[in-house]
Every structure is written in C-alpha cells, then in structure tokens.
Design an enzyme around this catalytic site. Structure first.
Site, mmCIF file in Angstrom:
data_model
loop_
_atom_site.group_PDB
_atom_site.id
_atom_site.type_symbol
_atom_site.label_atom_id
_atom_site.label_comp_id
_atom_site.label_asym_id
_atom_site.label_seq_id
_atom_site.Cartn_x
_atom_site.Cartn_y
_atom_site.Cartn_z
ATOM 1 N N ASP A 78 0.833 -1.266 0.042
ATOM 2 C CA ASP A 78 0.030 -0.015 -0.003
ATOM 3 C C ASP A 78 0.851 0.968 -0.035
ATOM 4 O O ASP A 78 1.083 1.759 0.977
ATOM 5 C CB ASP A 78 -0.772 0.046 1.338
ATOM 6 C CG ASP A 78 -1.933 0.952 1.365
ATOM 7 O OD1 ASP A 78 -2.099 1.874 0.418
ATOM 8 O OD2 ASP A 78 -2.444 1.092 2.379
HETATM 9 C C1 SPV Z 1 -6.613 1.496 4.173
HETATM 10 O O1 SPV Z 1 -7.400 0.744 4.513
HETATM 11 O O2 SPV Z 1 -6.051 1.674 3.101
HETATM 12 C C2 SPV Z 1 -6.399 2.675 5.053
HETATM 13 C C3 SPV Z 1 -6.588 2.327 6.501
HETATM 14 O O3 SPV Z 1 -6.095 3.589 4.548
HETATM 15 S S1 SPV Z 1 -4.930 1.682 7.036
HETATM 16 O O4 SPV Z 1 -4.787 0.738 6.317
HETATM 17 O O5 SPV Z 1 -5.133 1.560 8.390
HETATM 18 O O6 SPV Z 1 -4.035 3.167 6.782
HETATM 19 MG MG MG Z 2 -5.415 3.571 2.527
#
Ligand code: SPV
Ligand code: MG
Length: 547
Positions: free
Chosen positions: A53
C-alpha cells in the site's frame, strides 16, 4: 447525484460502522453483515494485487476496483484515495472520477506522494505541509459536482509521531478548508492517544477513527468521545487470508478436498452471492426457449372479397397504415426481437408483396385452400422452432416478446379482453372470431393467469362468444418438439386422406393437436393488437396508430 449518500448518516443517528472491502464480493459480505457503509480500502485493494500500500497502484486501477464495489452494493462507498494521487490539481481530477463512479465520497490523507501505509515500520514517511493539504481539500470541495459527495480529510500526524498538538492543528486547518469530516489515524496500541485528541477537538466537523491497532475500543467509547464513524478497514481481508491459507494447507496435506468441505462456503452460497438466481430469471425472460431463435412464417396468401375494392391492387398485408404496410410493421417487430429468418407465404396479388429481408414462398392455389395448406408451403421453416403470424394483424411489439419468452411447446397469444367485453355486454361487431376456451377461466374483474400459462381446451370460430375465455389473435409459437408434432399430425391426416385437410384453418389443426393430447398453452394479453378484416377495421387502424 450521489447514489447512496454518506453525509446524512454522519449528521445523525448512532456511530456509522464502515467495513473495509477490497473487491465487490467482500463489499457484498459487509453489506450482508449489516454495515452502514463501505470503506474501499487502498490497503486491501493493493493487497489483493499482492503489492504494498504505497501508491504502487494507479488512480485508474483503484478506480476500477471502486467501480466494482459500488456496483455490488447499495450502501454508501467511501473511496480511500490515499494522497489524492498528486497535488491539488490532481485531486480535482480524482474527485471527478470517483464521484462519477458512484462513490459517496473520498478520503485524502496528508501523506506525501508516494505514500507509505501507516503501519509499515522502517520505511520513509513524509507528510506534506499543512497548507498544501488544506489546499488539496479546498480543491476537492471545489471540484465535486454534488455537495452531498463527502470529502474526508485525513491526518497522519500521529502516525508520523508529530504529537497530538500537530494533529489538532492539521485537523483544524482541514476542517476550515471545507472537509466534511476528519479522519485522525493512530497506530497506538490503545485508544488513549486518540481519546486525548478527541477530548481537545473543538472543530466543527465530525471525527472518524480506524481502530486497527487498538481493536479493544467499543462503539460506545468512540461515540462518547465524539467520533461519528468507525472504519474496520482490513479485518475481512485478514480473515480471508487465514481461511484461504488453512483450507489450502489442509487440502495440500491430505490430498483431497473432502477434509475442508465442512469449513468452506457451499457452492450454493457462492451462487447466491454472485446473482445466479437473477441470471436464471433473466434467461427465462430474455433468451429464446431453445438455443436458436425461432423462424417466422407470415401467412399472407388469402383473398377476402368483403375488402374489395380496398384490396383490388394488393393483398391485405400490403395495406398501408400511416405510411407503413402491415407486413413492414410485422417484419420490423420480428427483427427487433431477434427473429431474422422470416418466410412470407404469398398468394393473392403475389407480385405486389414486398418487404426487405424476408423470403417468399407461394400458395398459388390460395383461392381453394386454407391456412394450413399455406403454412405447409413453408415446410422448410417448420423443421425447428417457429412462429406463425396472420399477415393482417398489427400488434404491439411487447406481445411478440411475451410469446417468445414462452417455454411451452405450442403457445398461442390469447386476448382476454374479448371475455371482459362480452360479459360487459359489448359484443364485438363482425366475426366470426377465433375464440378460445381455457382450462383456467378468467375469474372476475382481476385475473392473473398461472405463470406457465393456461391450457387451451377448445379453439375456433365454433366456440360460442358466451363460452369463450378469450380470442386467439393469430400469432403462435412452436418449439422444435411442438413443430415436429404438428408435422406428424398433419402427415398422419394427409396419409389418411382426411377430408377437407386442404381447406383446414390454423385453428382446426390446433384443435386436432389438442384432441391428440398435445398441450397447447395460452399466452395471455389484454388488447394491444388489431386485425384488418373490414373497412371499419382499416379506418380504425388509421385513427389509432401512431406513425
Ligand atoms: C486503508 O485501509 O487503506 C487505510 C486504513 O487507509 S489503514 O490501512 O489503516 O491505513
Ligand atoms: Mg489507505
């Protein structure tokens, strides 16, 4: 217009519970579980592509995932748009795309581009300046078309270790820039850090929490501290990982699937989730009963002296009503319903019959033969499913669609209005009519025929108007099996030199089928058609038909 708005939920009622989804199926499960909203999670959407991510996926890839999610559920979907994919200008495009995709809103965080997931340890982590992010929020609110499209600003100040004061300053600036809510993210192991933030929060907009690292917090505690939405961002994804890993490991170890069968979703559950029941219903509605569309035979050979001199120079089917012949109207309706193979049986004034995209066969003995004889001139077309139409009827195309949806081996279109009109003392002028008696008579003012249609027990002009349950309109469909039976019965009668076979009408052969036990089914309609049997009929067609 925002499809399923989030802002009204944030404005009132209990804490809004949102579940993270990484695809359409997980979103459906969240909706089924009763969540109020979906969080289209950047973390999850990346994870199912097996990438981190970290702005690895593009706007386009995320947008596609969000579109699938939006299409799968009715509840509001908040799109996690990371840092908005660039600066304020990029954010404007981001808003346009996600708003058009049907999201209820987006969330934009103050991570620099490219972002890093809030939880990754030992990676670079930079936030943009507070003013820069505030301008992105301003740009987002300026770019939305619908004020109900939610712009949620998110600060990563606590994640970056900048402390509660910095987080408050940022949250205030984002609220002042027009954010509808502020998501303040924390990776603390308990709720304490966020609780102190919330205690000091004096901004005009609601707060949003993501209780991932402090999962012990309750909805009651969050509400008490002024939070209006809790996002359970990644629990479904993590549950799926455990379940998939366990099942796969077990199958690999045991070498057979039986060992996990009682721990996995039955196939029927998958069918229900992906809409197989709707698929079935739509097949019934929109696909031809067999694999192939039926052929059509239009019976247009006859000569009717009562229509002279109207039909002096053309057969009835070539009469024009408002610039279009009856035949042209029929062919257009058949083509529109996917019936392309059309045979027209000509006889009287055959050289005057013209229509594009049809084939002709001739009944040159039209003066001394009946409809059945005409139909058999098109014998090649009767080797599979087919429908026949009298060449003198004008009908709403929906009637044809209804007939085509029938699963019966022999289906006749029956107008129930005849029955009502006759009971009301409005005995129709003209006649004799092709009348029908069915097994289930219409009963009283309201009537719904059995879904599979009612069985026809008698048909023909011999049925007295007083006993008729409806009128055959001159349109019928035979399945491949129905067509074979029709030909068998015809050939049997022909072999036995049945008297009058050459003069037989369609209703006579239909009655012969019924008498031999062949089920013949009524497809019920209520008006929506007319036939041209007299000058008066022709005048009325002109008066009533639109071009
Ligand atoms: C997501 O689910 O992509 C978020 C929340 O942004 S977190 O992963 O906790 O950052
Ligand atoms: Mg996110």
């Amino acid at each position: 217009m925002t499809r399923a708005p989030l802002l009204p939920l944030l404005a009132r009622g209990p804490l809004v519970l949102a579940a993270g989804a990484h695809d359409a199926l997980s979103a459906k499960l969240a909706e089924e579980a009763g969540f109020d909203a979906i969080w289209a999670s950047g973390f999850g959407i990346s994870a199912v592509q097996a990438v981190p991510d970290a702005n690895i996926l593009t706007l386009t890839e995320t947008l596609e995932a969000v579109r699938h999610i939006v299409d799968a559920v009715r509840i509001p979907v908040v799109a996690d748009c990371d840092n908005g994919y660039g600066n304020a200008i990029n954010v404007m495009r981001t808003v346009g795309e996600f708003e058009r995709a049907g999201a209820a809103g987006i969330c934009i965080e103050d991570n620099d581009f490219p972002k890093r997931c809030s939880f990754y340890a030992g990676v670079r982590r930079d936030l943009v300046a507070v003013d820069e992010h505030a301008r992105k929020i301003q740009a987002a609110t300026a770019a939305r078309r619908d004020p109900a499209f939610a712009v949620i600003a998110r600060t990563e100040a606590l994640i970056a270790g900048l402390g509660v004061e910095e987080a408050l300053a940022r949250a205030r600036a984002y609220a002042a820039a027009g954010a509808d809510a502020v998501l303040v993210h924390s990776k603390a192991r308990d709720f304490g850090e966020l609780a102190s933030f919330a205690a000091a929060w004096d901004g005009p907009v609601p707060l949003v929490a993501v209780p991932t690292t402090y999962p012990g917090v309750t909805a009651g505690e969050l509400s008490e501290r002024g939070f209006r939405m809790a996002i359970f961002a990644n629990q479904a994804l993590r549950a799926a990982i455990v379940a998939m890993r366990e099942a796969l490991g077990e199958i690999r170890r045991s070498g057979r699937a039986a060992t996990v069968e009682d721990r996995i979703a039955p196939l029927e559950e998958v069918y229900a989730l992906v809409g197989v029941p709707e698929l079935k219903a739509n097949e019934e509605r929109f696909l031809f009963a067999g694999s192939e569309p039926p052929r059509a035979v239009i019976l247009a050979a006859g000569f009717e002296p009562q229509l002279m001199p109207l039909i002096q120079d053309r057969p009835k089917t070539m009469l024009e009503v408002k610039g279009r012949t009856i035949l042209d109207r029929q062919v257009t309706a058949l083509h529109a319903c996917g019936v392309q193979d059309i045979t027209v049986v000509r006889g009287y004034q055959k050289d005057r019959v013209a229509a594009a995209g049809v084939r002709f066969v001739d009944n040159d003995r039209f003066a001394e033969t009946g409809e059945l004889y005409s139909l058999l001139r098109a014998r090649e077309a009767l080797g599979g499913p087919f429908l026949f139409l009298y060449g003198d009827i004008i009908f709403e195309p929906a009637i044809l669609a209804r007939l085509l949806a029938s699963r019966a081996d022999v289906a006749l279109v029956v107008d129930r209005a005849f029955h009502d009109a006759y009971r009301a003392g409005l005995a129709p002028a003209g006649g004799p009519f092709d009348l029908v008696v069915t097994e289930t008579p219409p009963n009283g003012r309201r009537f719904v025929a059995p879904e599979s249609g009612s069985r026809v027990v008698r048909i023909g002009p011999e049925v007295a108007p007083g006993e008729a349950h409806g009128e055959f309109i001159g349109m019928a469909m035979f399945s491949a099996a129905g067509a074979a039976t029709l030909l068998d019965v015809h050939d049997e009668l022909a072999g036995g030199r049945a008297e009058g076979l050459e003069h037989a009408s369609m209703t006579q052969i239909l009655q012969a089928l019924i008498d031999r036990g062949q089920p013949v089914t009524a497809v019920d309609i209520h008006q929506g058609w007319m036939e041209i049997d007299s000058f008066e009929d022709y005048r009325r067609a002109w008066a009533e038909l639109a071009r």
